[in-house]
Design a protein around this motif. Structure first.
Motif, PDB file in Angstrom:
ATOM      1  N   PHE A 145       0.975  -1.292  -0.077  1.00  0.00           N
ATOM      2  CA  PHE A 145      -0.061   0.074  -0.015  1.00  0.00           C
ATOM      3  C   PHE A 145       0.986   1.407  -0.132  1.00  0.00           C
ATOM      4  O   PHE A 145       1.845   1.283   0.817  1.00  0.00           O
ATOM      5  N   GLU A 146       0.498   2.343  -0.918  1.00  0.00           N
ATOM      6  CA  GLU A 146       1.112   3.463  -1.136  1.00  0.00           C
ATOM      7  C   GLU A 146       0.315   4.644  -0.631  1.00  0.00           C
ATOM      8  O   GLU A 146       0.589   5.554  -0.646  1.00  0.00           O
ATOM      9  N   ASP A 147      -0.961   4.290  -0.960  1.00  0.00           N
ATOM     10  CA  ASP A 147      -2.031   5.647  -0.802  1.00  0.00           C
ATOM     11  C   ASP A 147      -3.138   5.183   0.241  1.00  0.00           C
ATOM     12  O   ASP A 147      -3.243   4.012   0.564  1.00  0.00           O
ATOM     13  N   ILE A 148      -3.690   6.243   0.594  1.00  0.00           N
ATOM     14  CA  ILE A 148      -4.904   5.948   1.706  1.00  0.00           C
ATOM     15  C   ILE A 148      -5.732   7.296   1.266  1.00  0.00           C
ATOM     16  O   ILE A 148      -5.738   8.311   0.956  1.00  0.00           O
ATOM     17  N   GLY A 149      -7.090   6.716   1.906  1.00  0.00           N
ATOM     18  CA  GLY A 149      -8.250   7.651   1.891  1.00  0.00           C
ATOM     19  C   GLY A 149      -8.828   7.616   3.084  1.00  0.00           C
ATOM     20  O   GLY A 149      -9.243   6.353   3.374  1.00  0.00           O
ATOM     21  N   ILE A 150      -9.209   8.493   3.903  1.00  0.00           N
ATOM     22  CA  ILE A 150      -9.959   8.461   5.071  1.00  0.00           C
ATOM     23  C   ILE A 150     -11.440   8.813   4.786  1.00  0.00           C
ATOM     24  O   ILE A 150     -11.511  10.221   4.494  1.00  0.00           O
ATOM     25  N   GLY A 151     -12.326   8.374   5.104  1.00  0.00           N
ATOM     26  CA  GLY A 151     -13.800   8.956   5.345  1.00  0.00           C
ATOM     27  C   GLY A 151     -14.288   8.860   6.621  1.00  0.00           C
ATOM     28  O   GLY A 151     -14.031   8.159   7.541  1.00  0.00           O
ATOM     29  N   ILE A 152     -14.935  10.179   7.213  1.00  0.00           N
ATOM     30  CA  ILE A 152     -15.581  10.178   8.391  1.00  0.00           C
ATOM     31  C   ILE A 152     -16.825  10.923   8.379  1.00  0.00           C
ATOM     32  O   ILE A 152     -17.212  11.621   7.670  1.00  0.00           O
ATOM     33  N   ILE A 153     -17.773  10.302   9.135  1.00  0.00           N
ATOM     34  CA  ILE A 153     -19.103  10.733   9.228  1.00  0.00           C
ATOM     35  C   ILE A 153     -19.832  10.615  10.657  1.00  0.00           C
ATOM     36  O   ILE A 153     -19.375   9.556  11.295  1.00  0.00           O
ATOM     37  N   GLU A 154     -20.397  11.510  10.926  1.00  0.00           N
ATOM     38  CA  GLU A 154     -21.313  11.536  12.349  1.00  0.00           C
ATOM     39  C   GLU A 154     -22.484  11.520  12.139  1.00  0.00           C
ATOM     40  O   GLU A 154     -23.159  12.116  11.287  1.00  0.00           O
ATOM     41  N   GLY A 155     -23.148  10.826  12.853  1.00  0.00           N
ATOM     42  CA  GLY A 155     -24.462  10.788  12.971  1.00  0.00           C
ATOM     43  C   GLY A 155     -25.288   9.715  13.706  1.00  0.00           C
ATOM     44  O   GLY A 155     -24.485   9.481  14.831  1.00  0.00           O
ATOM     45  N   ASN A 156     -26.520   9.588  13.785  1.00  0.00           N
ATOM     46  CA  ASN A 156     -27.387   8.601  14.509  1.00  0.00           C
ATOM     47  C   ASN A 156     -27.297   7.304  14.064  1.00  0.00           C
ATOM     48  O   ASN A 156     -27.805   7.237  12.980  1.00  0.00           O
ATOM     49  N   TYR A 157     -26.904   6.356  14.913  1.00  0.00           N
ATOM     50  CA  TYR A 157     -26.917   4.905  14.410  1.00  0.00           C
ATOM     51  C   TYR A 157     -27.439   4.076  15.664  1.00  0.00           C
ATOM     52  O   TYR A 157     -27.115   4.137  16.507  1.00  0.00           O
ATOM     53  N   ARG A 158     -28.666   3.380  15.441  1.00  0.00           N
ATOM     54  CA  ARG A 158     -29.361   2.586  16.294  1.00  0.00           C
ATOM     55  C   ARG A 158     -29.678   3.429  17.690  1.00  0.00           C
ATOM     56  O   ARG A 158     -29.304   2.791  18.626  1.00  0.00           O
ATOM     57  N   GLY A 159     -30.126   4.740  17.308  1.00  0.00           N
ATOM     58  CA  GLY A 159     -30.413   5.516  18.567  1.00  0.00           C
ATOM     59  C   GLY A 159     -29.377   6.235  19.328  1.00  0.00           C
ATOM     60  O   GLY A 159     -29.688   6.924  20.295  1.00  0.00           O
ATOM     61  N   LYS A 160     -28.247   6.076  18.972  1.00  0.00           N
ATOM     62  CA  LYS A 160     -27.091   6.916  19.511  1.00  0.00           C
ATOM     63  C   LYS A 160     -26.504   7.939  18.556  1.00  0.00           C
ATOM     64  O   LYS A 160     -26.062   7.357  17.356  1.00  0.00           O
ATOM     65  N   GLU A 161     -25.835   9.071  18.828  1.00  0.00           N
ATOM     66  CA  GLU A 161     -24.933   9.608  18.303  1.00  0.00           C
ATOM     67  C   GLU A 161     -23.403   8.890  18.226  1.00  0.00           C
ATOM     68  O   GLU A 161     -22.814   8.410  19.239  1.00  0.00           O
ATOM     69  N   THR A 162     -22.850   8.773  17.004  1.00  0.00           N
ATOM     70  CA  THR A 162     -21.646   8.175  16.833  1.00  0.00           C
ATOM     71  C   THR A 162     -20.903   8.569  15.725  1.00  0.00           C
ATOM     72  O   THR A 162     -21.429   9.548  14.803  1.00  0.00           O
ATOM     73  N   VAL A 163     -19.895   7.864  15.286  1.00  0.00           N
ATOM     74  CA  VAL A 163     -19.003   8.413  14.087  1.00  0.00           C
ATOM     75  C   VAL A 163     -18.573   6.931  13.486  1.00  0.00           C
ATOM     76  O   VAL A 163     -18.202   6.041  14.136  1.00  0.00           O
ATOM     77  N   PHE A 164     -18.605   7.068  11.900  1.00  0.00           N
ATOM     78  CA  PHE A 164     -18.211   6.095  11.351  1.00  0.00           C
ATOM     79  C   PHE A 164     -16.825   6.457  10.686  1.00  0.00           C
ATOM     80  O   PHE A 164     -16.854   7.486  10.042  1.00  0.00           O
ATOM     81  N   ILE A 165     -15.836   5.578  10.624  1.00  0.00           N
ATOM     82  CA  ILE A 165     -14.568   6.091   9.922  1.00  0.00           C
ATOM     83  C   ILE A 165     -14.253   4.812   9.168  1.00  0.00           C
ATOM     84  O   ILE A 165     -14.198   3.747   9.412  1.00  0.00           O
ATOM     85  N   ALA A 166     -13.981   5.208   7.599  1.00  0.00           N
ATOM     86  CA  ALA A 166     -13.417   4.201   6.846  1.00  0.00           C
ATOM     87  C   ALA A 166     -12.048   4.678   6.244  1.00  0.00           C
ATOM     88  O   ALA A 166     -11.772   5.827   5.955  1.00  0.00           O
ATOM     89  N   ALA A 167     -11.055   3.715   6.186  1.00  0.00           N
ATOM     90  CA  ALA A 167      -9.895   3.718   5.742  1.00  0.00           C
ATOM     91  C   ALA A 167      -9.569   2.988   4.437  1.00  0.00           C
ATOM     92  O   ALA A 167      -9.980   1.769   4.520  1.00  0.00           O
ATOM     93  N   TYR A 168      -9.311   3.676   3.304  1.00  0.00           N
ATOM     94  CA  TYR A 168      -9.236   2.814   2.196  1.00  0.00           C
ATOM     95  C   TYR A 168      -7.823   2.739   1.709  1.00  0.00           C
ATOM     96  O   TYR A 168      -6.950   3.830   1.649  1.00  0.00           O
ATOM     97  N   PHE A 169      -7.067   1.618   1.772  1.00  0.00           N
ATOM     98  CA  PHE A 169      -5.746   1.651   1.299  1.00  0.00           C
ATOM     99  C   PHE A 169      -5.585   1.276  -0.242  1.00  0.00           C
ATOM    100  O   PHE A 169      -6.551   0.173  -0.731  1.00  0.00           O
ATOM    101  N   GLY A 170      -4.422   1.441  -0.812  1.00  0.00           N
ATOM    102  CA  GLY A 170      -4.344   0.864  -2.158  1.00  0.00           C
ATOM    103  C   GLY A 170      -2.994   1.141  -2.773  1.00  0.00           C
ATOM    104  O   GLY A 170      -2.095   1.910  -2.234  1.00  0.00           O
TER     105      GLY A 170
END
Length: 187
Positions: A145-170
């Motif tokens: 892996f030489e590259d990365i992309g990070i996605g972040i979003i905050e919101g309500n999931y199953r009745g709770k405020e939370t954050v989702f994070i994704a790291a994509y490597f390539g």
């Protein structure tokens, strides 16, 4: 003859112009109405996550990964999809997996990986958790892996405020066929 040269030159100039926009435009893209790659609000957290990942890679004798705008875009699309459809999984309810998500980007790759996290608003705790997980650790320490992309979003999931994070490597596929496909896609 001269008209044909001018016509071909215009096509070439248009292609060069389109590619320059693609590669050098400000990193501001939209998915589902949300600004992604520039992601001003989350950029400090994204930078810290990447720095911590690179520190782990350096400790293990590996080169840094660098943020790629196309991986950034697809990682953001993934977290937005998870939040919108209320799931947390590497596979969407429609059956979209890593290769399907990568297919939504302009990133020509030969090898890719995905790390997901939920509920981490502290980059250090996030990277420690990923390093404690065998599969996530493998992605972080993958020498291909030489590259990365990070996605972040905050919101309500199953009745709770939370954050989702994704790291994509390539790792970029540097063959002529992949480059030609990208050029044709944007003509």
């Amino acid at each position: 003859m001269f008209k044909k040269i001018i016509k071909n030159w215009k096509k070439s100039a248009a292609c060069v112009f389109a590619l320059s926009i693609l590669f050098f435009a400000p990193q501001k893209m939209y998915t589902n109405g949300i600004t992604v790659a520039a992601n001003v609000k989350n950029q400090p957290m994204i930078d810290e996550i990447v720095d911590l990942i690179n520190a782990e890679r350096n400790r293990n004798g590996l080169k840094n990964v660098v943020i790629d705008k196309n991986l950034q875009k697809v990682a953001q699309i993934k977290v937005e999809d998870m939040m919108e459809k209320k799931y947390f999984s590497h596979t969407s309810p429609e059956g979209l997996d890593l290769s399907a998500w990568m297919g939504k980007s302009d990133y020509a790759y030969s090898y890719a990986g995905e790390n997901l996290a939920r509920g981490y608003d502290n980059p250090k705790k996030l990277v420690v958790a990923w390093m404690d997980s065998f599969g996530h650790r493998q992605n972080i320490l993958n020498k291909r892996f030489e590259d990365i992309g990070i996605g972040i979003i905050e919101g309500n999931y199953r009745g709770k405020e939370t954050v989702f994070i994704a790291a994509y490597f390539g790792d970029k596929k540097n063959d002529y066929f992949s480059i030609f496909k990208l050029i044709r896609k944007h003509q």
